[in-house]
Design an enzyme around this catalytic site. Structure first.
Site, PDB file in Angstrom:
ATOM      1  N   ASP A  23       7.562 -26.268  -5.799  1.00  0.00           N
ATOM      2  CA  ASP A  23       8.678 -27.073  -5.316  1.00  0.00           C
ATOM      3  C   ASP A  23       9.969 -26.494  -5.904  1.00  0.00           C
ATOM      4  OD1 ASP A  23      10.113 -29.362  -4.277  1.00  0.00           O
ATOM      5  OD2 ASP A  23      10.034 -30.200  -6.299  1.00  0.00           O
ATOM      6  N   ASP A  25      13.746 -28.309  -6.012  1.00  0.00           N
ATOM      7  CA  ASP A  25      14.549 -29.295  -6.746  1.00  0.00           C
ATOM      8  C   ASP A  25      13.671 -30.124  -7.684  1.00  0.00           C
ATOM      9  OD1 ASP A  25      17.457 -29.471  -5.333  1.00  0.00           O
ATOM     10  OD2 ASP A  25      15.933 -28.993  -3.862  1.00  0.00           O
ATOM     11  N   ASP A 200       7.542 -32.302  -8.558  1.00  0.00           N
ATOM     12  CA  ASP A 200       7.949 -33.486  -9.312  1.00  0.00           C
ATOM     13  C   ASP A 200       8.031 -34.760  -8.486  1.00  0.00           C
ATOM     14  OD1 ASP A 200      11.402 -34.020  -9.011  1.00  0.00           O
ATOM     15  OD2 ASP A 200      10.340 -32.461  -7.912  1.00  0.00           O
TER      16      ASP A 200
END
Length: 246
Positions: A23, A25, A200
């Site tokens: 991922d 961001d 996240d």
């Protein structure tokens, strides 16, 4: 589904034939008040390129951002990029993978979203190629109201609504990050490797589910919560350290 604390993942060098799905961001770069305000470390683009080379090309970025946006932040990084939550996939050279054309977000949807955002203090509208994001980090007390607006917009225009971190996203496709992982894992040089997804957000749970099904594992970044990931890293800095990017 784990709901307690999780151990850090094993050292990357101890894993046989790993394929990394990262991922962007909140995983490779710190979250910012708005998507345009992220700070990308100077070394990141080159470090990811070198890591991909070490893995014989088995490194892909899987983001909710559209592909062109991701690549604009990593201009010297020739790796596979999947954007718009798996709806877009491009080769390291930037050419589309697959022949399916995904519809763009309509002008009428954007007009309604822009009008609503202009009347909602603190709400940030993120316009994407295949959808839009309503970031309510600065007006969390109006979450329910914003959710109702997003639901109405989705129903009116036949869009797909997903809940992210301080964010509601509307998209023209129901693709998710797991879809992107599965599609990439069918291609060389990923096929047959051990997939590892690092992310996240709640939208990364689809990626965790996919790698679990394919014999790999997920790594949650950030605070502990219920998750399909098997391991956890505390923050972005810990991700960079585990990947040996610095």
């Amino acid at each position: 589904m784990a709901d307690g604390d999780l151990d850090p993942p094993p050292a990357l060098g101890t894993i046989a034939c790993p394929a990394l799905f990262l991922d962007f961001d909140g995983t490779l770069v710190e979250l910012a008040p708005s998507p345009s305000q992220i700070v990308v470390p100077d070394y990141l683009s080159g470090a990811l390129q070198r890591k991909a080379a070490q893995l014989d090309g088995r490194l892909a970025l899987i983001s909710g951002r559209f592909v062109a946006d991701v690549r604009s932040h990593l201009p010297d990084c020739a790796v596979v990029v999947s954007g718009s939550h798996g709806a877009e996939i491009t080769s390291p050279q930037g050419s589309p993978v697959g022949e399916k054309e995904v519809p763009r977000i309509g002008d009428a949807v954007l007009a309604q979203a822009r009008d609503y955002a202009s009347r909602t203090d603190g709400l940030l509208l993120e316009e994407k190629a295949l959808g839009l994001g309503l970031h309510y980090r600065n007006c969390e007390d109006r979450r329910d109201e914003i959710h109702r607006f997003a639901q109405g917009l989705a129903q009116e225009h036949g869009l797909h609504l997903r809940d992210g971190k301080m964010l509601f996203e509307l998209a023209t496709t129901d693709a998710d990050k797991g879809v992107g992982v599965r599609a990439i894992m069918e291609q060389s040089p990923f096929a047959g490797a051990s997939p590892i997804f690092v992310g996240d957000d709640t939208t990364d749970e689809d990626g965790f589910a996919a790698v679990n099904d394919l014999g790999g594992f997920g790594v949650l970044v950030g605070e502990r919560r219920k998750t399909l990931a098997r391991y956890r890293l505390r923050d972005v800095a810990a991700v960079h350290q585990w990947l040996e990017l610095e």
